[in-house]
Design a protein around this motif. Sequence first.
Motif, PDB file in Angstrom:
ATOM      1  N   LEU A   9      18.643  41.696  28.008  1.00 28.96           N
ATOM      2  CA  LEU A   9      19.895  42.001  26.939  1.00 28.96           C
ATOM      3  C   LEU A   9      19.401  42.329  25.560  1.00 28.96           C
ATOM      4  N   LYS A  10      18.558  41.238  25.186  1.00 35.78           N
ATOM      5  CA  LYS A  10      17.799  41.625  23.600  1.00 35.78           C
ATOM      6  C   LYS A  10      17.370  42.810  23.628  1.00 35.78           C
ATOM      7  N   ARG A  11      16.739  43.225  24.502  1.00 34.26           N
ATOM      8  CA  ARG A  11      15.580  44.411  24.476  1.00 34.26           C
ATOM      9  C   ARG A  11      16.406  45.282  24.618  1.00 34.26           C
ATOM     10  N   TRP A  12      17.222  45.771  25.622  1.00 30.78           N
ATOM     11  CA  TRP A  12      18.024  46.608  25.816  1.00 30.78           C
ATOM     12  C   TRP A  12      19.689  46.216  25.628  1.00 30.78           C
ATOM     13  N   PRO A  13      20.132  46.211  24.669  1.00 30.05           N
ATOM     14  CA  PRO A  13      21.565  45.844  24.372  1.00 30.05           C
ATOM     15  C   PRO A  13      22.732  46.756  24.750  1.00 30.05           C
ATOM     16  N   ASN A  14      22.520  47.871  24.871  1.00 27.68           N
ATOM     17  CA  ASN A  14      23.589  48.990  24.931  1.00 27.68           C
ATOM     18  C   ASN A  14      23.526  49.639  26.375  1.00 27.68           C
ATOM     19  N   VAL A  15      23.149  49.053  27.258  1.00 30.30           N
ATOM     20  CA  VAL A  15      22.882  49.832  28.698  1.00 30.30           C
ATOM     21  C   VAL A  15      24.268  49.958  29.223  1.00 30.30           C
ATOM     22  N   PRO A  16      25.028  51.146  29.841  1.00 29.10           N
ATOM     23  CA  PRO A  16      26.209  51.370  30.284  1.00 29.10           C
ATOM     24  C   PRO A  16      26.656  50.420  31.287  1.00 29.10           C
ATOM     25  N   ALA A  17      27.936  49.873  31.439  1.00 28.98           N
ATOM     26  CA  ALA A  17      28.055  48.942  32.558  1.00 28.98           C
ATOM     27  C   ALA A  17      28.605  49.574  33.636  1.00 28.98           C
ATOM     28  N   LEU A  18      28.478  48.961  35.061  1.00 27.31           N
ATOM     29  CA  LEU A  18      28.769  49.821  36.417  1.00 27.31           C
ATOM     30  C   LEU A  18      30.097  49.097  36.778  1.00 27.31           C
ATOM     31  N   PHE A  19      30.989  50.160  37.176  1.00 21.82           N
ATOM     32  CA  PHE A  19      32.248  49.703  37.415  1.00 21.82           C
ATOM     33  C   PHE A  19      32.367  50.348  39.049  1.00 21.82           C
ATOM     34  N   GLY A  20      32.922  49.610  39.968  1.00 19.07           N
ATOM     35  CA  GLY A  20      33.468  49.928  41.334  1.00 19.07           C
ATOM     36  C   GLY A  20      32.344  49.901  42.516  1.00 19.07           C
ATOM     37  N   TRP A  21      31.219  49.165  41.808  1.00 21.09           N
ATOM     38  CA  TRP A  21      30.291  49.424  42.736  1.00 21.09           C
ATOM     39  C   TRP A  21      30.326  47.679  43.530  1.00 21.09           C
ATOM     40  N   LEU A  22      30.384  46.651  42.766  1.00 14.99           N
ATOM     41  CA  LEU A  22      30.326  45.283  43.314  1.00 14.99           C
ATOM     42  C   LEU A  22      31.712  44.576  43.561  1.00 14.99           C
ATOM     43  N   GLY A  23      31.691  43.719  44.378  1.00 12.07           N
ATOM     44  CA  GLY A  23      32.987  42.955  44.504  1.00 12.07           C
ATOM     45  C   GLY A  23      32.829  41.598  45.348  1.00 12.07           C
ATOM     46  N   LEU A  24      33.692  40.978  45.254  1.00  8.90           N
ATOM     47  CA  LEU A  24      33.824  39.557  45.920  1.00  8.90           C
ATOM     48  C   LEU A  24      35.251  39.310  47.003  1.00  8.90           C
ATOM     49  N   ASP A  25      35.041  39.050  48.188  1.00  8.99           N
ATOM     50  CA  ASP A  25      35.864  38.976  48.994  1.00  8.99           C
ATOM     51  C   ASP A  25      36.520  37.633  49.153  1.00  8.99           C
ATOM     52  N   ARG A  26      37.517  37.442  49.987  1.00 10.25           N
ATOM     53  CA  ARG A  26      38.218  35.876  49.928  1.00 10.25           C
ATOM     54  C   ARG A  26      37.458  35.025  50.753  1.00 10.25           C
ATOM     55  N   ARG A  27      36.465  35.346  51.338  1.00  6.34           N
ATOM     56  CA  ARG A  27      35.659  34.516  51.855  1.00  6.34           C
ATOM     57  C   ARG A  27      34.433  34.124  51.102  1.00  6.34           C
ATOM     58  N   PRO A 117      39.902  30.290  37.568  1.00  7.54           N
ATOM     59  CA  PRO A 117      40.658  30.261  38.976  1.00  7.54           C
ATOM     60  C   PRO A 117      39.843  30.476  40.180  1.00  7.54           C
ATOM     61  N   GLY A 118      40.389  29.471  41.088  1.00 14.48           N
ATOM     62  CA  GLY A 118      39.697  29.890  42.559  1.00 14.48           C
ATOM     63  C   GLY A 118      40.530  29.574  43.652  1.00 14.48           C
ATOM     64  N   GLU A 119      40.439  30.511  44.557  1.00 11.96           N
ATOM     65  CA  GLU A 119      41.278  30.516  45.801  1.00 11.96           C
ATOM     66  C   GLU A 119      40.590  29.317  46.750  1.00 11.96           C
ATOM     67  N   ILE A 120      41.370  28.570  47.499  1.00  9.14           N
ATOM     68  CA  ILE A 120      40.772  27.525  48.477  1.00  9.14           C
ATOM     69  C   ILE A 120      40.626  28.326  49.602  1.00  9.14           C
ATOM     70  N   SER A 121      39.465  28.350  50.085  1.00 12.42           N
ATOM     71  CA  SER A 121      38.875  28.958  51.256  1.00 12.42           C
ATOM     72  C   SER A 121      39.777  28.730  52.567  1.00 12.42           C
ATOM     73  N   GLY A 122      40.112  29.621  53.282  1.00 16.37           N
ATOM     74  CA  GLY A 122      41.094  29.437  54.490  1.00 16.37           C
ATOM     75  C   GLY A 122      40.557  28.313  55.316  1.00 16.37           C
ATOM     76  N   THR A 123      39.312  28.110  55.422  1.00 15.86           N
ATOM     77  CA  THR A 123      38.717  27.168  56.539  1.00 15.86           C
ATOM     78  C   THR A 123      38.991  25.857  55.961  1.00 15.86           C
ATOM     79  N   ASP A 124      39.342  25.504  54.582  1.00 16.92           N
ATOM     80  CA  ASP A 124      39.456  24.262  54.098  1.00 16.92           C
ATOM     81  C   ASP A 124      40.691  24.104  53.636  1.00 16.92           C
ATOM     82  N   LEU A 125      41.892  24.805  53.917  1.00 20.42           N
ATOM     83  CA  LEU A 125      43.225  24.551  53.237  1.00 20.42           C
ATOM     84  C   LEU A 125      43.758  23.180  54.083  1.00 20.42           C
ATOM     85  N   ALA A 126      43.091  22.717  55.284  1.00 23.79           N
ATOM     86  CA  ALA A 126      43.693  21.621  55.749  1.00 23.79           C
ATOM     87  C   ALA A 126      43.301  20.287  54.864  1.00 23.79           C
ATOM     88  N   TRP A 127      42.162  20.506  54.220  1.00 24.99           N
ATOM     89  CA  TRP A 127      41.697  19.327  53.178  1.00 24.99           C
ATOM     90  C   TRP A 127      42.481  19.033  52.073  1.00 24.99           C
TER      91      TRP A 127
END
Length: 201
Positions: A9-27, A117-127
């Motif tokens: 980041l110090k060496r290349w501080p202005n690299v364009p950001a990437l949108f729409g490629w990465l994700g996190l699912d509910r698992r 914020p974090g959603e409780i994993s469906g497999t651990d709802l009983a806990w």
Amino acid sequence: MDDWVLNALKRWPNVPALFGWLGLDRRGRWLVQGETISHPRIIEVINRNYAADQHGRWYFQNGPQRGYMQLESTPYILRVADDGERLMTHTALVVEQTRAAYLDEEGALVLVTEHGPGEISGTDLAWVLDRMCIDGQPVDDDALAAALELPSGTTTKITIALGASQLPLHRLDFADAPAMLGYERTPTPREGEKVATRAMD
């Protein structure tokens, strides 16, 4: 974040950001262009270099390039730790503080932690259900159904015991959570931001 990331980041501080490629699912699985990332070392790198900007947009800092995450639900997915007593994020951070608890219209549970914020994993709802009560009495199906019927933004009669905390459980519709809890499910560029057309090699 990793030292190599900070140095990049110090060496290349202005690299364009990437949108729409990465994700996190509910698992709690990382995704690239909709496909699950399964390589352990890649997962570990993303886990260590995952953060949020001032707009509530969560991202993976891949060296000098920031890749914004599309979130299926919340920035973190919470699971019960191996000791059966604590919660951990999907990135292996131990949850020490829980500040608020929410129930959506489908019965999903979201906790606000020191990490975000974090959603409780469906497999651990009983806990979590085992730690719910009303006036000291265990919560039954009727009480839970009544809580689900409440409008978004109201406080239920249910409390959750988590460590030393006794949190009131609030109703919050799934669609209302990002604005209420300060994050974006689908990050978008701000005016003047440079946008990359592809990920860096």
